[in-house]
Design a protein around this motif. Structure first.
Motif, PDB file in Angstrom:
ATOM      1  N   GLY A 193      -3.472  46.650  30.845  1.00 40.82           N
ATOM      2  CA  GLY A 193      -3.922  45.374  31.159  1.00 40.82           C
ATOM      3  C   GLY A 193      -2.794  44.809  32.255  1.00 40.82           C
ATOM      4  O   GLY A 193      -2.125  45.594  32.898  1.00 40.82           O
ATOM      5  N   LEU A 194      -3.196  43.775  32.495  1.00 41.58           N
ATOM      6  CA  LEU A 194      -2.176  42.840  33.251  1.00 41.58           C
ATOM      7  C   LEU A 194      -1.144  42.066  32.285  1.00 41.58           C
ATOM      8  O   LEU A 194      -1.522  41.293  31.729  1.00 41.58           O
ATOM      9  CB  LEU A 194      -3.063  41.830  34.110  1.00 41.58           C
ATOM     10  N   VAL A 195       0.262  42.241  32.804  1.00 40.29           N
ATOM     11  CA  VAL A 195       1.235  41.497  32.332  1.00 40.29           C
ATOM     12  C   VAL A 195       2.358  41.035  33.306  1.00 40.29           C
ATOM     13  O   VAL A 195       2.338  41.633  34.338  1.00 40.29           O
ATOM     14  CB  VAL A 195       1.828  42.358  31.202  1.00 40.29           C
ATOM     15  N   GLN A 196       3.007  39.913  32.910  1.00 37.81           N
ATOM     16  CA  GLN A 196       3.812  39.302  33.892  1.00 37.81           C
ATOM     17  C   GLN A 196       5.338  40.244  33.665  1.00 37.81           C
ATOM     18  O   GLN A 196       5.496  40.710  32.593  1.00 37.81           O
ATOM     19  CB  GLN A 196       4.250  37.952  33.509  1.00 37.81           C
ATOM     20  N   ALA A 197       6.098  40.139  34.817  1.00 37.63           N
ATOM     21  CA  ALA A 197       7.303  41.060  34.841  1.00 37.63           C
ATOM     22  C   ALA A 197       8.233  40.572  33.336  1.00 37.63           C
ATOM     23  O   ALA A 197       8.101  39.192  33.236  1.00 37.63           O
ATOM     24  CB  ALA A 197       8.137  40.647  35.703  1.00 37.63           C
ATOM     25  N   GLY A 198       8.773  41.137  32.709  1.00 33.21           N
ATOM     26  CA  GLY A 198       9.392  41.006  31.575  1.00 33.21           C
ATOM     27  C   GLY A 198       8.725  41.035  30.167  1.00 33.21           C
ATOM     28  O   GLY A 198       9.276  40.898  29.182  1.00 33.21           O
ATOM     29  N   GLY A 199       7.370  41.226  30.521  1.00 32.67           N
ATOM     30  CA  GLY A 199       6.519  41.237  29.178  1.00 32.67           C
ATOM     31  C   GLY A 199       6.517  42.583  28.673  1.00 32.67           C
ATOM     32  O   GLY A 199       7.175  43.564  29.076  1.00 32.67           O
ATOM     33  N   SER A 200       5.474  42.762  27.755  1.00 37.80           N
ATOM     34  CA  SER A 200       5.517  44.005  27.255  1.00 37.80           C
ATOM     35  C   SER A 200       3.937  44.509  26.975  1.00 37.80           C
ATOM     36  O   SER A 200       3.074  43.782  27.112  1.00 37.80           O
ATOM     37  CB  SER A 200       6.019  44.046  25.506  1.00 37.80           C
ATOM     38  N   LEU A 201       3.772  45.888  26.916  1.00 36.97           N
ATOM     39  CA  LEU A 201       2.366  46.442  26.417  1.00 36.97           C
ATOM     40  C   LEU A 201       2.498  47.813  25.506  1.00 36.97           C
ATOM     41  O   LEU A 201       3.827  48.243  25.633  1.00 36.97           O
ATOM     42  CB  LEU A 201       1.778  46.770  27.846  1.00 36.97           C
ATOM     43  N   ARG A 202       1.768  48.162  24.834  1.00 39.37           N
ATOM     44  CA  ARG A 202       1.651  48.947  24.217  1.00 39.37           C
ATOM     45  C   ARG A 202       0.611  49.885  24.236  1.00 39.37           C
ATOM     46  O   ARG A 202      -0.687  49.404  24.316  1.00 39.37           O
ATOM     47  CB  ARG A 202       1.931  48.672  22.606  1.00 39.37           C
ATOM     48  N   LEU A 203       0.746  51.085  24.811  1.00 38.24           N
ATOM     49  CA  LEU A 203      -0.253  52.153  24.939  1.00 38.24           C
ATOM     50  C   LEU A 203      -0.558  52.965  23.875  1.00 38.24           C
ATOM     51  O   LEU A 203       0.471  53.315  23.221  1.00 38.24           O
ATOM     52  CB  LEU A 203       0.124  52.830  26.371  1.00 38.24           C
ATOM     53  N   SER A 204      -1.572  53.308  23.739  1.00 36.82           N
ATOM     54  CA  SER A 204      -2.335  54.357  22.836  1.00 36.82           C
ATOM     55  C   SER A 204      -2.761  55.614  23.303  1.00 36.82           C
ATOM     56  O   SER A 204      -3.548  55.308  24.477  1.00 36.82           O
ATOM     57  CB  SER A 204      -3.286  53.445  21.605  1.00 36.82           C
ATOM     58  N   CYS A 205      -2.594  56.629  22.824  1.00 37.35           N
ATOM     59  CA  CYS A 205      -3.379  57.969  23.227  1.00 37.35           C
ATOM     60  C   CYS A 205      -3.985  58.273  22.068  1.00 37.35           C
ATOM     61  O   CYS A 205      -3.369  58.802  20.776  1.00 37.35           O
ATOM     62  CB  CYS A 205      -2.269  58.742  23.712  1.00 37.35           C
ATOM     63  N   ALA A 206      -5.252  58.344  21.906  1.00 41.27           N
ATOM     64  CA  ALA A 206      -5.993  58.808  20.952  1.00 41.27           C
ATOM     65  C   ALA A 206      -6.554  60.369  20.960  1.00 41.27           C
ATOM     66  O   ALA A 206      -6.874  60.582  22.100  1.00 41.27           O
ATOM     67  CB  ALA A 206      -7.230  57.887  20.490  1.00 41.27           C
ATOM     68  N   ALA A 207      -6.458  61.060  20.104  1.00 42.69           N
ATOM     69  CA  ALA A 207      -6.778  62.548  20.213  1.00 42.69           C
ATOM     70  C   ALA A 207      -7.986  63.078  19.387  1.00 42.69           C
ATOM     71  O   ALA A 207      -7.911  62.482  17.978  1.00 42.69           O
ATOM     72  CB  ALA A 207      -5.587  63.528  20.141  1.00 42.69           C
ATOM     73  N   SER A 208      -8.963  63.941  19.486  1.00 47.07           N
ATOM     74  CA  SER A 208      -9.810  64.361  18.824  1.00 47.07           C
ATOM     75  C   SER A 208      -9.286  65.611  18.202  1.00 47.07           C
ATOM     76  O   SER A 208      -8.280  66.033  18.628  1.00 47.07           O
ATOM     77  CB  SER A 208     -10.990  64.667  19.738  1.00 47.07           C
ATOM     78  N   GLY A 209      -9.872  66.017  17.060  1.00 45.63           N
ATOM     79  CA  GLY A 209      -9.578  67.283  16.529  1.00 45.63           C
ATOM     80  C   GLY A 209      -8.660  67.127  15.430  1.00 45.63           C
ATOM     81  O   GLY A 209      -7.953  66.031  15.213  1.00 45.63           O
ATOM     82  N   ARG A 210      -8.395  68.088  14.646  1.00 47.05           N
ATOM     83  CA  ARG A 210      -7.912  68.009  13.320  1.00 47.05           C
ATOM     84  C   ARG A 210      -6.508  68.555  13.300  1.00 47.05           C
ATOM     85  O   ARG A 210      -5.609  68.575  12.579  1.00 47.05           O
ATOM     86  CB  ARG A 210      -8.510  68.660  12.199  1.00 47.05           C
ATOM     87  N   THR A 211      -6.182  69.034  14.754  1.00 52.30           N
ATOM     88  CA  THR A 211      -4.602  69.970  14.857  1.00 52.30           C
ATOM     89  C   THR A 211      -3.539  68.983  15.787  1.00 52.30           C
ATOM     90  O   THR A 211      -2.990  69.768  16.457  1.00 52.30           O
ATOM     91  CB  THR A 211      -5.046  71.287  14.948  1.00 52.30           C
ATOM     92  N   PHE A 212      -3.809  67.817  15.863  1.00 48.39           N
ATOM     93  CA  PHE A 212      -3.224  67.312  16.938  1.00 48.39           C
ATOM     94  C   PHE A 212      -1.826  67.381  16.430  1.00 48.39           C
ATOM     95  O   PHE A 212      -0.647  67.217  17.510  1.00 48.39           O
ATOM     96  CB  PHE A 212      -3.620  65.671  16.779  1.00 48.39           C
ATOM     97  N   GLY A 213      -1.325  67.580  15.408  1.00 46.72           N
ATOM     98  CA  GLY A 213       0.270  67.765  15.016  1.00 46.72           C
ATOM     99  C   GLY A 213       0.666  69.065  15.749  1.00 46.72           C
ATOM    100  O   GLY A 213       1.855  69.235  15.674  1.00 46.72           O
ATOM    101  N   SER A 214      -0.256  69.930  16.436  1.00 43.98           N
ATOM    102  CA  SER A 214       0.369  71.130  16.781  1.00 43.98           C
ATOM    103  C   SER A 214       0.336  71.219  18.315  1.00 43.98           C
ATOM    104  O   SER A 214       1.181  72.018  18.928  1.00 43.98           O
ATOM    105  CB  SER A 214      -0.941  72.210  16.366  1.00 43.98           C
TER     106      SER A 214
END
Length: 124
Positions: A10-31
Protein backbone atom coordinates in the motif's frame (compact mmCIF):
# COMPACT_ATOMS: atom_id res chain seq x y z
CA UNK A 1 4.54 -27.58 -5.99
CA UNK A 2 3.45 -24.48 -4.11
CA UNK A 3 1.60 -21.35 -5.15
CA UNK A 4 2.38 -18.05 -3.47
CA UNK A 5 0.28 -14.90 -3.08
CA UNK A 6 1.54 -11.67 -1.55
CA UNK A 7 -0.66 -9.09 0.16
CA UNK A 8 -0.39 -6.11 2.46
CA UNK A 9 1.17 -3.58 0.17
CA UNK A 10 0.00 0.00 0.00
CA UNK A 11 0.85 3.66 0.32
CA UNK A 12 2.56 4.84 3.49
CA UNK A 13 4.44 7.94 4.57
CA UNK A 14 8.14 7.84 5.29
CA UNK A 15 8.75 6.59 8.80
CA UNK A 16 5.65 4.44 8.73
CA UNK A 17 5.19 0.69 8.75
CA UNK A 18 3.68 -2.04 6.60
CA UNK A 19 3.29 -5.75 7.10
CA UNK A 20 3.41 -7.96 4.05
CA UNK A 21 2.06 -11.47 3.96
CA UNK A 22 2.94 -14.36 1.68
CA UNK A 23 0.27 -17.04 1.68
CA UNK A 24 1.09 -20.46 0.30
CA UNK A 25 -1.05 -23.24 -1.01
CA UNK A 26 -0.33 -26.86 -0.21
CA UNK A 27 0.22 -28.81 2.98
CA UNK A 28 4.00 -28.96 2.91
CA UNK A 29 4.90 -25.29 3.18
CA UNK A 30 7.14 -26.14 6.10
CA UNK A 31 9.45 -27.88 3.62
CA UNK A 32 10.30 -24.62 1.89
CA UNK A 33 12.75 -21.89 2.70
CA UNK A 34 11.27 -18.51 1.79
CA UNK A 35 12.70 -15.18 0.69
CA UNK A 36 11.43 -11.70 0.06
CA UNK A 37 12.74 -9.77 -2.94
CA UNK A 38 11.84 -6.35 -4.25
CA UNK A 39 12.03 -4.55 -7.55
CA UNK A 40 12.02 -0.77 -7.74
CA UNK A 41 10.88 0.99 -10.93
CA UNK A 42 13.52 0.68 -13.62
CA UNK A 43 15.80 -1.44 -11.47
CA UNK A 44 16.64 -5.11 -11.15
CA UNK A 45 15.04 -7.35 -8.57
CA UNK A 46 17.00 -7.48 -5.32
CA UNK A 47 17.09 -9.72 -2.28
CA UNK A 48 15.52 -8.37 0.91
CA UNK A 49 15.25 -11.15 3.52
CA UNK A 50 15.25 -14.92 3.93
CA UNK A 51 13.98 -17.39 6.50
CA UNK A 52 14.75 -21.06 6.99
CA UNK A 53 11.99 -23.65 6.76
CA UNK A 54 11.80 -24.01 10.54
CA UNK A 55 11.95 -20.26 11.09
CA UNK A 56 14.98 -20.45 13.35
CA UNK A 57 17.35 -18.64 11.01
CA UNK A 58 16.93 -15.36 9.16
CA UNK A 59 19.11 -13.27 6.89
CA UNK A 60 18.73 -9.69 5.68
CA UNK A 61 20.11 -7.36 3.08
CA UNK A 62 22.18 -4.61 4.65
CA UNK A 63 19.75 -1.98 3.38
CA UNK A 64 16.90 -3.31 5.54
CA UNK A 65 18.74 -4.78 8.52
CA UNK A 66 17.31 -3.44 11.77
CA UNK A 67 14.16 -2.14 10.08
CA UNK A 68 12.57 -5.23 8.53
CA UNK A 69 11.71 -8.53 10.20
CA UNK A 70 10.86 -11.75 8.41
CA UNK A 71 8.86 -14.42 10.21
CA UNK A 72 6.70 -17.42 9.38
CA UNK A 73 3.81 -19.47 10.69
CA UNK A 74 3.92 -22.89 9.06
CA UNK A 75 0.62 -23.87 10.63
CA UNK A 76 -0.99 -21.03 8.66
CA UNK A 77 1.15 -21.56 5.53
CA UNK A 78 2.34 -17.98 5.73
CA UNK A 79 5.48 -15.86 5.79
CA UNK A 80 5.46 -12.23 6.86
CA UNK A 81 7.65 -9.19 6.35
CA UNK A 82 7.25 -6.50 8.97
CA UNK A 83 8.66 -3.26 7.58
CA UNK A 84 9.30 -0.37 9.96
CA UNK A 85 10.92 3.04 9.54
CA UNK A 86 10.10 2.95 5.87
CA UNK A 87 11.99 5.20 3.49
CA UNK A 88 11.11 6.38 -0.03
CA UNK A 89 13.91 4.09 -1.25
CA UNK A 90 11.83 1.13 -0.06
CA UNK A 91 9.24 1.83 -2.76
CA UNK A 92 9.06 -1.29 -4.90
CA UNK A 93 7.06 -4.32 -5.85
CA UNK A 94 7.73 -6.96 -3.22
CA UNK A 95 7.81 -10.65 -4.11
CA UNK A 96 8.05 -13.78 -2.02
CA UNK A 97 9.90 -16.82 -3.32
CA UNK A 98 10.07 -20.38 -2.01
CA UNK A 99 12.46 -23.26 -2.50
CA UNK A 100 12.00 -26.80 -1.33
CA UNK A 101 14.81 -28.01 0.89
CA UNK A 102 15.49 -30.87 3.26
CA UNK A 103 17.70 -28.68 5.44
CA UNK A 104 15.59 -27.25 8.25
CA UNK A 105 17.93 -24.37 9.01
CA UNK A 106 19.25 -23.59 5.54
CA UNK A 107 19.16 -20.01 4.31
CA UNK A 108 18.66 -20.08 0.56
CA UNK A 109 18.62 -16.93 -1.53
CA UNK A 110 16.37 -17.44 -4.52
CA UNK A 111 13.40 -19.64 -5.10
CA UNK A 112 11.80 -22.03 -7.55
CA UNK A 113 8.34 -20.59 -6.94
CA UNK A 114 7.38 -16.93 -6.99
CA UNK A 115 4.32 -14.88 -6.20
CA UNK A 116 2.90 -12.10 -8.38
CA UNK A 117 4.10 -9.32 -6.10
CA UNK A 118 2.55 -6.54 -4.06
CA UNK A 119 3.24 -2.84 -4.56
CA UNK A 120 4.54 -0.68 -1.74
CA UNK A 121 4.85 3.07 -2.12
CA UNK A 122 6.58 5.16 0.50
CA UNK A 123 6.00 8.88 0.15
CA UNK A 124 8.45 11.45 1.49
Amino acid sequence: QVQLAESGGGLVQAGGSLRLSCAASGRTFGSYSVDWFRQAPGKERKFVAAISRNGNRTYYADSVKGRFTISRDNAKNAVYLQMNSLEPEDTAVYYCAAKNTQAEQAIIVGGDYWGQGTQDIVSS
